[in-house]
Design a protein around this motif. Structure first.
Motif, mmCIF file in Angstrom:
data_model
loop_
_atom_site.group_PDB
_atom_site.id
_atom_site.type_symbol
_atom_site.label_atom_id
_atom_site.label_comp_id
_atom_site.label_asym_id
_atom_site.label_seq_id
_atom_site.Cartn_x
_atom_site.Cartn_y
_atom_site.Cartn_z
ATOM 1 N N ARG A 181 0.280 -1.293 -0.226
ATOM 2 C CA ARG A 181 0.614 0.578 -0.142
ATOM 3 C C ARG A 181 1.086 0.998 0.151
ATOM 4 O O ARG A 181 0.783 2.199 -0.497
ATOM 5 N N ILE A 182 1.918 1.460 0.806
ATOM 6 C CA ILE A 182 2.846 2.054 0.788
ATOM 7 C C ILE A 182 3.150 2.309 -0.777
ATOM 8 O O ILE A 182 3.498 3.076 -0.994
ATOM 9 N N ASN A 183 4.092 1.401 -0.843
ATOM 10 C CA ASN A 183 4.832 2.115 -2.908
ATOM 11 C C ASN A 183 3.129 2.414 -3.859
ATOM 12 O O ASN A 183 3.509 3.018 -4.220
ATOM 13 N N ARG A 184 2.023 1.682 -3.465
ATOM 14 C CA ARG A 184 1.244 2.157 -4.575
ATOM 15 C C ARG A 184 1.234 3.588 -4.169
ATOM 16 O O ARG A 184 1.021 4.670 -5.191
ATOM 17 N N THR A 185 1.079 4.000 -2.727
ATOM 18 C CA THR A 185 0.905 5.977 -2.320
ATOM 19 C C THR A 185 2.140 7.199 -2.753
ATOM 20 O O THR A 185 1.665 7.083 -3.525
ATOM 21 N N THR A 186 2.941 5.954 -2.719
ATOM 22 C CA THR A 186 4.343 6.484 -2.911
ATOM 23 C C THR A 186 4.690 7.028 -5.097
ATOM 24 O O THR A 186 4.599 7.919 -5.514
ATOM 25 N N ARG A 187 4.266 6.020 -5.345
ATOM 26 C CA ARG A 187 3.900 5.936 -6.828
ATOM 27 C C ARG A 187 3.032 7.374 -7.645
ATOM 28 O O ARG A 187 3.045 7.903 -8.193
ATOM 29 N N GLN A 188 1.706 7.774 -6.781
ATOM 30 C CA GLN A 188 1.256 9.094 -6.373
ATOM 31 C C GLN A 188 1.129 10.120 -6.588
ATOM 32 O O GLN A 188 1.595 10.930 -6.876
ATOM 33 N N MET A 189 2.700 9.924 -4.917
ATOM 34 C CA MET A 189 3.467 11.202 -5.231
ATOM 35 C C MET A 189 4.243 11.730 -6.014
ATOM 36 O O MET A 189 4.609 12.783 -6.660
ATOM 37 N N ALA A 190 4.689 10.102 -7.112
ATOM 38 C CA ALA A 190 5.438 10.289 -7.948
ATOM 39 C C ALA A 190 5.107 11.153 -9.081
ATOM 40 O O ALA A 190 5.305 12.290 -9.843
ATOM 41 N N ASP A 191 3.754 11.367 -9.017
ATOM 42 C CA ASP A 191 3.474 11.702 -10.727
ATOM 43 C C ASP A 191 2.265 12.802 -9.875
ATOM 44 O O ASP A 191 1.870 13.225 -10.247
ATOM 45 N N LEU A 192 3.187 12.922 -8.947
ATOM 46 C CA LEU A 192 2.516 14.935 -8.126
ATOM 47 C C LEU A 192 0.636 14.973 -7.705
ATOM 48 O O LEU A 192 0.406 15.683 -7.672
ATOM 49 N N ASP A 193 0.386 13.760 -7.359
ATOM 50 C CA ASP A 193 -0.844 13.227 -6.910
ATOM 51 C C ASP A 193 -0.979 12.893 -5.114
ATOM 52 O O ASP A 193 -0.459 11.802 -5.360
ATOM 53 N N GLU A 203 3.394 12.524 6.564
ATOM 54 C CA GLU A 203 3.612 14.314 6.186
ATOM 55 C C GLU A 203 4.486 14.686 4.809
ATOM 56 O O GLU A 203 4.809 15.595 5.462
ATOM 57 N N LEU A 204 4.856 13.201 4.571
ATOM 58 C CA LEU A 204 6.410 13.747 3.973
ATOM 59 C C LEU A 204 5.457 14.571 2.578
ATOM 60 O O LEU A 204 5.586 14.938 1.302
ATOM 61 N N SER A 205 3.856 13.385 2.087
ATOM 62 C CA SER A 205 3.314 14.476 1.121
ATOM 63 C C SER A 205 2.737 15.469 1.099
ATOM 64 O O SER A 205 2.361 16.321 0.097
ATOM 65 N N GLU A 206 2.288 15.904 2.377
ATOM 66 C CA GLU A 206 1.149 17.591 2.541
ATOM 67 C C GLU A 206 2.846 18.189 2.485
ATOM 68 O O GLU A 206 2.271 19.423 2.015
ATOM 69 N N ARG A 207 3.600 17.712 3.443
ATOM 70 C CA ARG A 207 5.179 19.044 2.846
ATOM 71 C C ARG A 207 5.442 18.508 1.352
ATOM 72 O O ARG A 207 5.395 20.357 1.052
ATOM 73 N N LEU A 208 4.947 18.021 0.268
ATOM 74 C CA LEU A 208 5.264 17.918 -0.432
ATOM 75 C C LEU A 208 4.732 18.851 -1.039
ATOM 76 O O LEU A 208 5.034 20.382 -2.101
#
Length: 606
Positions: free
Chosen positions: A327-339, A361-366
């Motif tokens: 699940r973490i891998n899926r979320t980080t892939r979305q973060m890589a696409d700026l989602d 927290e990293l997602s919010e900060r990014l």
């Protein structure tokens, strides 16, 4: 992905468990025995020191000594006793016999009574009720013959019998260790005569006057035949000079009997009367061998339990750890696409939960940093416009004085108004000074903005600096008939004195410039616990609120036309801003009911 994680975790867990098992096995089979022996020797040495003190504090009594030895064995599983310099047990009177010697040619024994310790010749069990006639000739009133050696000017008995002709038959008693030692020592000499010269023999007869047999708990002192045999060996070595005596350190010997290892401790002490003696202790190392053997057998069960643990742990990893990882891998892939819309649910309070929380927290900060970056790009565009305005302002500031100088030169060249020659020279001189001041301020501002300038800090009194600046600007104050209202305190601060003086000059000059004639300028020092606040307030003209932040910009004078009639270069407040920022202190400007107040803070000297 899931299969890879499970396989890696399985291999890691298996390898780790087997490695720990191997380390434990090697440690217990190779090092455990050494550790046990080392610790055992250390503990016995410490116990010997305590025993010595207890022994010296006891009365010279056989019963108390026997009880002390038994208590020591119960507590430390170590046999212990005390022997004298001849190697005989001390306080062994309860197992001995007294012999009245017959007159003989050997004067040193004539008409004397000799006490013989029986433990050196016979086992205490042979005097039990079941065997009352095992040695019938050892009885009070019985005859006895003895032979031995004169060692250290004292007799040492080797053999005993009922008569002299019985000393070599089967009915005789002997100290076997002394006899065996004699056989070994004789071979060191060239012939028996030379040996006899060093160790003379004796042969005496006598009558047994008294036989003492231990009773009750005292019997146990003489039933440990292994300890007694080692004491006899020690006695033989001691009397024949093979014992390397040491007065300053314990001696520890290794001994093996029936495949059991023992440690023997010999400590030279002084007895209660101040005479030399030896503490003789012996401990078995058999428990460690038995424990090590049992552990080896137990490893079969440990290996089975370890393999079961590996299987269960791998199953747990595959079900509990890989699921949130995917699940973490899926979320980080979305973060890589700026989602940044999806958040990871936090269901545990372990490291996986912490990782999920950190990724959220990293997602919010990014997301916030990207928004801020977009704002910074917009500010960069505004900054580019500001640069263009700066270049335009510099051009405007330099163009005007150059135009004035050019006009004055043209007038003087044409000879027009020659009577105003001094006036035009004065005008050109003023413009040159203005350009020189402008260039100096621009260079100084560039130096502060370069990032290479180091601000040296020192301690000084801020009130003295303010008074010095007021004295410098007294002429300007008098020209406009301004009044100074000062409320100063002697406060020592930590800053760069020269640059802070420059800030005060800029603030006060600015106040003088924009204060109407015959008005008042208020200068005050407000002291806090660790800081001090310096305020310079001019009465009269106020600054619109929307322009309070812009006054720190270069060439800003508050009028779009940038009129130069008020004087100055427009860089004083910008330079002051950089100086105060390099000090890391708060500063600003606010409108007051009667005018404008500029302020800044400084840190007090600790």
């Amino acid at each position: 992905m899931k299969q890879g994680i499970v396989l890696k975790l399985f291999l890691f867990t298996t390898g780790l468990c087997l490695f720990i098992l191997a380390v434990i096995f090697i440690g217990q089979t190779v090092f455990f025995k050494q550790f046990y022996v080392h610790q055992k020797v250390k503990d016995v040495n410490v116990a010997l020191q305590a025993y010595e003190q207890d022994y010296l504090n006891l009365s010279a009594d056989t019963h108390d000594t026997t009880k002390l030895e038994q208590d020591f064995y119960q507590k430390h599983n170590t046999w212990i006793t005390t022997v004298d310099t001849q190697g005989n047990l001390k306080y062994a009177d309860d197992f001995s016999m007294e012999i009245q010697l017959e007159p003989s040619d050997e004067s040193m024994f004539s008409n004397k009574t000799m006490t013989v310790p029986l433990y050196s010749f016979i086992d205490v069990e042979e005097f039990s009720n079941d065997n009352p006639f095992l040695i019938p000739w050892i009885e009070e009133g019985g005859e006895i013959a003895m032979e031995g050696l004169i060692m250290n000017n004292r007799p040492v008995i080797q053999r005993m019998g009922k008569r002299k002709f019985n000393l070599r038959d089967e009915s005789h008693l002997e100290n076997r260790q002394m006899v065996n030692k004699e056989y070994a020592i004789v071979n060191r000499y060239e012939n028996p005569t030379q040996y006899r010269e060093n160790y003379p023999t004796f042969l005496v007869k006598g009558t047994i006057t008294k036989v003492r047999i231990p009773e009750g708990a005292g019997v146990s002192r003489y039933t440990n035949h292994l300890l007694l045999e080692r004491i006899k060996v020690f006695q033989a070595d001691l009397l024949y000079g093979d014992w390397q005596d040491s007065k300053n350190a314990n001696q520890i010997l290794d001994y093996e009997e029936n495949h059991v290892n023992y440690k023997i401790f010999v400590d030279r002490i002084q007895d209660r009367d101040g005479n030399p003696a030896y503490l003789f202790a012996m401990t078995s190392l058999q428990p460690v061998n038995e424990a090590a053997g049992m552990i080896k057998d137990y490893y079969v069960y440990i290996i089975i339990a370890t393999l079961l643990l590996v299987v269960l742990a791998s199953f747990y990893y595959s079900r509990q750890i890989t699921r949130p990882l995917l699940r973490i891998n899926r979320t980080t892939r979305q973060m890589a696409d700026l989602d940044f819309s999806e958040k990871i649910p936090i269901t545990t309070k372990d490291e996986i939960g912490d990782l999920s929380r950190n990724i959220n927290e990293l997602s919010e900060r990014l997301h916030s940093h990207i928004l801020r970056l977009e704002q910074d790009i917009e500010k960069e565009k505004q900054l580019e416009n500001t640069r263009k305005e700066f270049i335009a302002g510099v051009s405007h500031e330099l163009k005007t004085p150059l135009s004035v100088i050019q006009s004055c030169l043209a007038i003087m060249k044409d000879g027009v108004a020659s009577h105003k020659r001094d006036y035009y020279f004065k005008a050109m001189e003023d413009e040159v000074k203005r350009m020189d001041l402008l260039i100096v301020d621009m260079l100084e501002l560039a130096k502060y903005e370069s990032g290479t300038y180091t601000m040296d800090m020192d301690s000084f009194y801020i009130d003295a600096v303010i008074e010095r600046v007021c004295a410098k600007l007294a002429t300007d104050l008098e020209a406009k008939q301004l009044h100074l209202d000062m409320s100063l305190k002697p406060v020592e601060v930590l800053a760069n004195e020269r640059r802070i003086e420059q800030v005060v000059v800029n603030f006060l000059s600015n106040a003088i410039r924009y204060t109407p004639d015959q008005e008042t300028i208020v200068i005050s020092i407000l002291e806090d616990q660790d800081t001090v606040k310096i305020c310079i307030e001019n009465k009269g003209t106020r600054i619109p609120d929307e322009q309070l932040e812009k006054i720190w910009e270069r060439f800003y004078r508050g009028e779009p036309s940038r009129q130069r009639s008020a004087g100055g270069t427009g860089l004083g407040l910008a330079i002051s801003k950089k100086i105060l920022e390099m000090h890391g202190v708060p500063y600003g400007a606010i409108n007051t009911p009667e005018g404008v107040m500029f302020y800044f803070h400084l840190n007090k000297k600790a």
